[in-house]
Enzyme design. Structure first.
Site, short mmCIF file in Angstrom:
data_model
loop_
_atom_site.label_atom_id
_atom_site.label_comp_id
_atom_site.label_asym_id
_atom_site.label_seq_id
_atom_site.Cartn_x
_atom_site.Cartn_y
_atom_site.Cartn_z
N ASN A 51 0.80 -1.22 0.00
CA ASN A 51 0.00 0.00 0.00
C ASN A 51 0.83 1.27 0.00
OD1 ASN A 51 -2.44 -1.43 0.02
ND2 ASN A 51 -2.40 -1.62 2.26
N LYS B 195 6.11 2.08 -5.76
CA LYS B 195 6.22 0.81 -6.50
C LYS B 195 6.66 1.05 -7.95
CE LYS B 195 1.97 0.01 -5.15
NZ LYS B 195 1.83 0.95 -4.02
N THR B 196 5.95 1.95 -8.61
CA THR B 196 6.31 2.27 -9.99
C THR B 196 7.63 3.02 -10.05
OG1 THR B 196 4.01 2.31 -10.74
CG2 THR B 196 5.61 3.54 -12.05
N THR B 197 7.83 3.92 -9.10
CA THR B 197 9.07 4.71 -9.08
C THR B 197 10.29 3.80 -8.98
OG1 THR B 197 7.88 6.51 -7.99
CG2 THR B 197 10.28 6.57 -7.91
N ARG C 109 18.30 2.07 -15.29
CA ARG C 109 19.55 1.30 -15.25
C ARG C 109 19.72 0.48 -16.52
NH1 ARG C 109 19.41 -1.21 -9.14
NH2 ARG C 109 20.21 0.63 -8.03
N PHE D 60 -8.14 5.59 -13.49
CA PHE D 60 -8.59 4.82 -12.35
C PHE D 60 -10.02 4.31 -12.56
CE2 PHE D 60 -5.48 7.90 -10.61
CZ PHE D 60 -4.52 6.98 -10.23
N TRP E 283 -12.57 4.23 -10.68
CA TRP E 283 -13.66 5.10 -10.23
C TRP E 283 -13.89 6.26 -11.21
CZ3 TRP E 283 -9.11 4.54 -7.36
CH2 TRP E 283 -8.24 5.63 -7.37
N GLU F 242 1.19 -1.60 -12.78
CA GLU F 242 -0.17 -1.69 -12.22
C GLU F 242 -0.91 -2.96 -12.65
OE1 GLU F 242 -1.08 0.10 -9.86
OE2 GLU F 242 -0.04 2.01 -9.98
#
Length: 224
Positions: free
Chosen positions: A62, A66-68, A76, A118, A120, A155
């Site tokens: 959470n 994560k993407t970063t 790299r 997203f 929503w 994602e």
């Protein structure tokens, strides 16, 4: 989410855990002796790690980043001259700043933002499922292609969590990965079966977030 191997590594490095062994309380001679023992343990582990293989990497949890973190690996790989593919699930309604930066590597990088934002915002489950399957087919083509050293499925874990894709089809697709290629799968809620299959799993833990605690909106350079 600690594995036995992680616990073993931590324990092997804690070669002197007595109260007097903290760095601030050691003499220079004691500190040097402690670091030498740690170096010997680490050198032994490095010497044993002679295998090379392409990895399945999962960034989940959470917490932010994560993407970063995945994009750091992308950078790299580009720096080494490798070909890389990024396929974004869910995201896509935004025009991310990363895409503008990575456009400079157009000869090495394929970037496909295939979500529509997203759930929503889209409010159309059937269309979300169609877009997720289209993104997966695109990603699978890159996974199968040995010319691509790294494939980032950004994602995709969210698409799995929401049932847009089945875990079984993703695991089957990962089996088609060439031996030396790497695949990164990001997003919260990674299923247990994917975590079990992965070689490297990082769980980002949320401690504080300015949006929740302070009502700070998403900002360029930080969130996008």
């Amino acid at each position: 989410m600690k594995t036995n191997s992680q616990t073993d590594l931590n324990e092997s490095l804690e070669v002197d855990d007595s109260p007097e062994s903290t760095a601030s309380s050691l003499t220079q001679e004691q500190y040097q002796r402690k670091m030498q023992r740690r170096k010997e343990v680490q050198d032994q582990r490095v010497a044993k790690a002679s295998q090379e293989k392409g990895l399945i990497i999962v960034n989940t949890g959470n917490g932010k980043g994560k993407t970063t973190a995945a994009l750091g690996m992308v950078l790299r790989s580009l720096g080494h001259g490798y070909r890389v593919a990024i396929v974004q699930f869910i995201k896509g309604a935004w025009e991310p700043a990363e895409k503008a930066v990575f456009s400079r590597y157009s000869d090495q990088l394929e970037f496909h933002a295939m979500g529509e934002g997203f759930t929503w915002e889209t409010q159309d489950r059937e269309r979300d499922i169609q877009k997720a399957h289209a993104a997966w087919e695109t990603g699978l083509n890159f996974i199968r292609n040995p010319d691509f050293k790294l494939v980032l499925l950004d994602e995709i874990n969210v698409a799995l969590k929401l049932g847009f894709l089945s875990v079984e089809e993703v695991l089957a697709g990962l089996k088609e990965k060439p031996t030396q290629s790497h695949v990164i799968l990001t997003g919260r809620g990674a299923p247990d079966a994917l975590i079990e299959r992965a070689d490297l799993v990082t769980e980002m833990t949320l401690v504080k977030h300015p949006f929740r605690e302070q009502g700070v909106k998403a900002q360029p350079g930080i969130e996008f």
